[in-house]
Design a protein around this motif. Structure first.
Motif, PDB file in Angstrom:
ATOM      1  N   PRO A 407       0.816  -1.229   0.000  1.00 10.27           N
ATOM      2  CA  PRO A 407       0.000   0.000   0.000  1.00 10.27           C
ATOM      3  C   PRO A 407       0.846   1.273   0.000  1.00 10.27           C
ATOM      4  CG  PRO A 407      -0.874  -1.592   1.569  1.00 10.27           C
ATOM      5  CD  PRO A 407       0.460  -2.115   1.135  1.00 10.27           C
ATOM      6  N   MET A 408       1.915   1.261   0.785  1.00 13.66           N
ATOM      7  CA  MET A 408       2.770   2.451   0.833  1.00 13.66           C
ATOM      8  C   MET A 408       3.461   2.675  -0.507  1.00 13.66           C
ATOM      9  SD  MET A 408       6.201   3.429   1.053  1.00 13.66           S
ATOM     10  CE  MET A 408       6.946   1.901   1.594  1.00 13.66           C
ATOM     11  N   LEU A 409       3.948   1.598  -1.133  1.00 12.46           N
ATOM     12  CA  LEU A 409       4.595   1.733  -2.430  1.00 12.46           C
ATOM     13  C   LEU A 409       3.614   2.234  -3.478  1.00 12.46           C
ATOM     14  CD1 LEU A 409       6.813  -1.492  -2.507  1.00 12.46           C
ATOM     15  CD2 LEU A 409       7.501   0.839  -1.946  1.00 12.46           C
ATOM     16  N   ASP A 410       2.364   1.809  -3.367  1.00  5.88           N
ATOM     17  CA  ASP A 410       1.356   2.280  -4.307  1.00  5.88           C
ATOM     18  C   ASP A 410       1.112   3.774  -4.135  1.00  5.88           C
ATOM     19  OD1 ASP A 410      -0.446   1.686  -6.443  1.00  5.88           O
ATOM     20  OD2 ASP A 410      -2.113   1.868  -5.038  1.00  5.88           O
ATOM     21  N   ARG A 411       1.140   4.262  -2.903  1.00  7.49           N
ATOM     22  CA  ARG A 411       0.973   5.708  -2.690  1.00  7.49           C
ATOM     23  C   ARG A 411       2.154   6.474  -3.285  1.00  7.49           C
ATOM     24  NH1 ARG A 411      -1.005   3.616   2.254  1.00  7.49           N
ATOM     25  NH2 ARG A 411       0.976   3.915   3.343  1.00  7.49           N
ATOM     26  N   LEU A 412       3.355   5.963  -3.132  1.00  4.16           N
ATOM     27  CA  LEU A 412       4.517   6.624  -3.731  1.00  4.16           C
ATOM     28  C   LEU A 412       4.416   6.625  -5.250  1.00  4.16           C
ATOM     29  CD1 LEU A 412       7.484   5.230  -1.573  1.00  4.16           C
ATOM     30  CD2 LEU A 412       6.213   7.360  -1.276  1.00  4.16           C
ATOM     31  N   ARG A 413       3.927   5.517  -5.805  1.00  5.36           N
ATOM     32  CA  ARG A 413       3.761   5.435  -7.259  1.00  5.36           C
ATOM     33  C   ARG A 413       2.735   6.453  -7.744  1.00  5.36           C
ATOM     34  NH1 ARG A 413       0.257   3.179 -10.923  1.00  5.36           N
ATOM     35  NH2 ARG A 413      -1.142   2.755  -9.179  1.00  5.36           N
ATOM     36  N   GLU A 414       1.618   6.588  -7.017  1.00  5.91           N
ATOM     37  CA  GLU A 414       0.573   7.526  -7.426  1.00  5.91           C
ATOM     38  C   GLU A 414       1.072   8.964  -7.457  1.00  5.91           C
ATOM     39  OE1 GLU A 414      -2.908   7.098  -5.057  1.00  5.91           O
ATOM     40  OE2 GLU A 414      -3.756   5.536  -6.355  1.00  5.91           O
TER      41      GLU A 414
END
Length: 853
Positions: A407-414
């Motif tokens: 989830p955290m990596l997805d936020r960084l990607r967004e």
């Protein structure tokens, strides 16, 4: 709305900002540098604001400074109002509209700028608009969101007969402003009239720069999509709007050339969009295209810029004064300080971004993160290149517990802070600018030392887990994983050697096989010797030190320094035997076989191989049985027992197949091809050797592949196919060396004592090839030169069989009795027996000499 890279310049300002900023800074007890560090802006930005040189900073810069100063309530409102005074008539700025009324044609958007490397993005976003009511293009400032949105809008205009138009959000806009602007661009005055205006026809609204008023934009879009179901909305911003049904599509930077790519020419470099964009922008700054000498620096520079269009344009602007190599030298380590303030030439990025620095562009996205995500990003900045989810979780988690980082990596990607590209586990990477900024923030927070130590420990455990796969069926996968992590391995080893030597020793002791495969035997051995000599590792467990000693010996054997490490290898064998470590004992005996054979201690080398075979058989270690049999094959060849050697190699092949060790099978088959040559069956040897050489190249073992190709060339020479033999030699040694010419080592750029062993072995091999070709052609004078060079190169090296072959060729070519004396001495020293065809050649020589008398 403008298609330039994200943002808009707002002229004007208000006096008093410099005094207000200075007063808040002094009240907080901060220096200019400390405030800049907290805010994530450049020191020069703070200095210029306090001196009144900059009177209207970017809104993101104002917010960053206010956060760093801890301003809230009335103090924050006063600070923001002073820095960014509200226009007299706030609200969205609208593009020119051409018509009003239900029958009007779609209004014209700004013409799109030519995009480089965005064809796939345009196609994907165009398709997403058919399936989702709201599509948000998110990413870092300067990544080209607006330019992409305008291009997509033009591309899909024909599919939206209801109209295609756009709104640029202004600072201070509220929901009513956004709704009024959105209705106005479609020729109606009220939201309630919009559905009637569209009359079931699809329409597209582009909403740019939502960061200026994110909450009002969200509210307005909820109302718009509810009131007009036929309306599609394409949004650009640094973060998602947060609407139900919104599809978030991160805009990634442009692809850059890989680090291991050496551009052959401009066309080769232009295959990478970031390089092509840089070259195009550079052409606007100077007349001359990049020279061939500048191409490597250009590739390195766009990698350093992370493919970010804003950074590329800002850097290319400086090409008016500096060449590309100078740009890399001057700015390669400080890309965060790139700014649009550049007199004399103003690229598109500068026109939109004002004097914002790349650091401030990254900082604006960084400060959108929650504190926990900021802390995670600071830790992830320790990775030097690409990494996996598992490594990220290990770095981020504390106490060894499992933690889901997805989830955290997805936020960084967004937010465009994280790049996810390619296949395989190592597909995550921070842009260089993001990594540098996060590392700066780690320095500000006093976390750098702890992060680097944690990174070193994570990489050491990763390598320790991966290293056992460097033998057997998992070889290719293990090598690929370590290759992916090369830059992290290098960084972790260098830092741990200074600050955590036991961690460094664990890391280095796991790497010798990989170092050997990648031709880094000299530098790898140097690391191991340094760490073993460090008094801080003296208390490390004995078996770990034994593996490190054995690794140094294994690497020393690759560059002719085995004598120096022989005592350490013997000591390692004793330690493993006392500890009951069978794997370690077998590895030590195998290394001793190589060292002793290279030093001419053939009987002891055979004893070590026989002991290893007995131990491996007793413990059912199939692969080690194959390795021991392979070592014993040499002794059969040395004694000219070629039939016994062939039976042994067949056993090696069978055992290697049984344990799934492809590399060992290929090495056995390479030896079989050489055995076939020694038996005089040259055509068969050529066919066998070529198959093996191709497979070794695919496996990624360049050293053995080169040796095998050389042996194929020898077989071609023996068959009388001299032109083909010389062509193969020319591929291996394109420099056109002459007999006796010394060369640099093939695999190592460093050249300490003993590091020329590889080059000497290849010199001997080339001399044999050229000598046999010349002898076959009847050119005895040239044959003498080459065989003499081959014998000199093989003297004292591990290639005892090559030495005898060279001396036989020299004797036959020259007819010099002194050569026969040298051959007899070499045979006594090496224990190498003559092959039947060699005895026949020498017999013929003796007969000729007798006849001549």
């Amino acid at each position: 709305m403008t298609p330039d890279h994200d943002g808009a310049r707002s002229p004007g300002g208000r006096t008093g900002l410099s005094d207000l900023l200075r007063g808040h800074r002094l009240a907080a007890g901060l220096t200019q540098a400390e405030l800049a560090g907290r805010a994530g802006v450049g020191v020069r930005t703070v200095r210029d604001l306090e001196r009144g040189r900059a009177v209207r900073p970017q809104r993101t810069t104002v917010d960053l400074l206010a956060d760093a100063l801890g301003l809230a309530g009335d103090d924050r409102r006063e600070f923001v109002a002073t820095a960014r005074p509200t226009p007299a008539r706030p609200g969205p700025r609208l593009p020119d509209t051409a018509a009003a009324g239900p029958s009007a044609a779609p209004v014209a958007l700004p013409q799109p700028v030519p995009l480089v490397g965005r064809d796939r993005d345009v196609a994907e976003v165009s398709g997403l608009l058919d399936a989702h009511p709201v599509v948000s293009l998110v990413g870092l400032a300067g990544v080209g969101k607006t330019a992409l949105a305008v291009t997509v809008a033009h591309a899909v205009a024909a599919r939206h007969p209801g109209g295609v138009s756009g709104v640029l959000v202004g600072e201070g806009s509220d929901v009513a402003d956004v709704l009024a602007a959105s209705a106005s661009v479609f020729g109606v005055n009220r939201l309630a009239d919009l559905a009637c205006r569209l009359d079931g026809r699809p329409a597209l609204l582009v909403v740019d720069a939502v960061d200026r008023a994110p909450e009002p934009v969200a509210g307005a879009l909820r109302a718009l999509t509810a009131a007009a179901p036929d309306l599609r909305v394409l949004v650009t911003g640094r973060r998602p709007v947060g609407l139900p049904g919104e599809l978030v599509r991160p805009v990634a930077p442009l692809d850059v050339p890989p680090a291991d790519a050496a551009p052959a020419d401009r066309a080769d470099l232009d295959r990478w969009p970031a390089a092509a964009l840089f070259a195009a922008r550079l052409a606007q700054a100077r007349r001359e295209p990049p020279t061939a000498a500048e191409l490597p620096a250009l590739a390195a520079l766009v990698r350093r810029l992370g493919g970010l269009p804003l950074a590329i344009e800002l850097m290319a602007a400086r090409g008016r004064i500096l060449d590309v190599t100078e740009l890399l030298d001057r700015y390669g380590d400080r890309v965060l300080d790139l700014t649009g303030a550049h007199p004399g030439w103003e690229p598109a990025a500068d026109r939109s971004a004002g004097t914002v620095t790349l650091r401030e562009a990254v900082a604006s996205s960084y400060h959108l993160l929650a504190p926990a995500d900021r802390a995670a990003l600071r830790r992830l900045s320790a990775f030097r290149n690409r990494w996996s989810v598992e490594l990220a979780e290990e770095l981020l988690a504390g106490g060894g517990e499992r933690w889901d980082a997805a989830p955290m990596l997805d936020r960084l990607r967004e937010l465009g802070l994280l790049s996810v590209r390619g296949a395989g586990p190592f597909r995550f990477r921070l842009l260089d600018a993001v990594r540098d900024f996060a590392a700066e923030q780690a320095d500000v927070e006093g976390e750098t030392a702890g992060i680097r130590l944690r990174h070193a420990a994570v990489i050491a455990r990763f390598v320790h887990r991966t290293a056992p796969g460097l033998v057997g069926a998992q070889l290719s996968g293990a090598v690929r994983l370590l290759d992916e992590a090369t830059s992290d391995i290098t960084a972790a080893l260098a830092y741990a050697a200074e600050h955590a030597p036991e961690t460094a020793l664990l890391l280095a002791a796991s790497l010798p096989r990989w170092w050997r495969l990648r031709g880094r035997d000299v530098s790898g051995r140097r690391w191991l010797r340094r760490l073993l000599a460090d008094p801080r590792t003296a208390g490390t467990r004995s078996t770990l030190r034994a593996w490190a000693m054995l690794g140094a010996a294994r690497l020393a054997a690759e560059h002719g320094a085995g004598a120096e490490e022989l005592p350490a290898a013997r000591a390692a064998l004793v330690i493993f035997a006392e500890a009951g470590d069978v794997v370690g004992e077998l590895s030590a005996r195998s290394v001793l076989c190589v060292l002793l054979r290279g030093l001419g201690a053939h009987d002891e080398a055979r004893e070590q191989a026989e002991a290893a075979l007995a131990t491996a058989t007793r413990h059912g270690r199939v692969r080690e049985m194959a390795v021991a049999q392979s070592h014993l094959t040499w002794h059969d060849v040395r004694a000219a027992r070629l039939a016994d050697a062939r039976r042994r190699l067949a056993t090696v092949d069978r055992l290697a197949a049984q344990c799934g060790d492809r590399r060992l099978r290929l090495l056995a088959r390479a030896d079989q091809a050489e055995l076939t040559r020694l038996e005089g069956r040259y055509a068969e040897a050529v066919e066998q050797g070529r198959r093996v050489a191709t497979a070794l190249a695919e496996l990624g073992d360049p050293r053995r592949q080169r040796r095998t190709v050389g042996k194929v060339a020898l077989a071609l020479a023996g068959q009388g196919r001299g032109d083909e033999a010389l062509a193969a030699a020319a591929e291996l040694w394109p420099s056109g060396a002459v007999p006796g010419q010394r060369r640099q080592p093939v695999m190592e750029s460093l050249n300490p004592p003993g590091a020329v062993a590889d080059a000497r072995a290849e010199d001997a091999l080339r001399g044999l090839i050229e000598g046999h070709v010349a002898l076959r052609r009847g050119d005895r004078e040239l044959a003498v030169e080459w065989f003499s060079a081959a014998a000199d190169a093989a003297e004292g090296g591990a290639g005892r069989r090559d030495l005898v072959e060279a001396l036989v060729g020299l004797a036959v070519s020259s007819g010099d009795p002194a050569v026969l004396d040298r051959l007899d001495a070499a045979r006594r020293a090496t224990g190498v027996s003559l092959l039947p065809q060699e005895e026949e050649l020498l017999f013929s020589l003796a007969a000729r000499r007798q006849k001549a008398r």
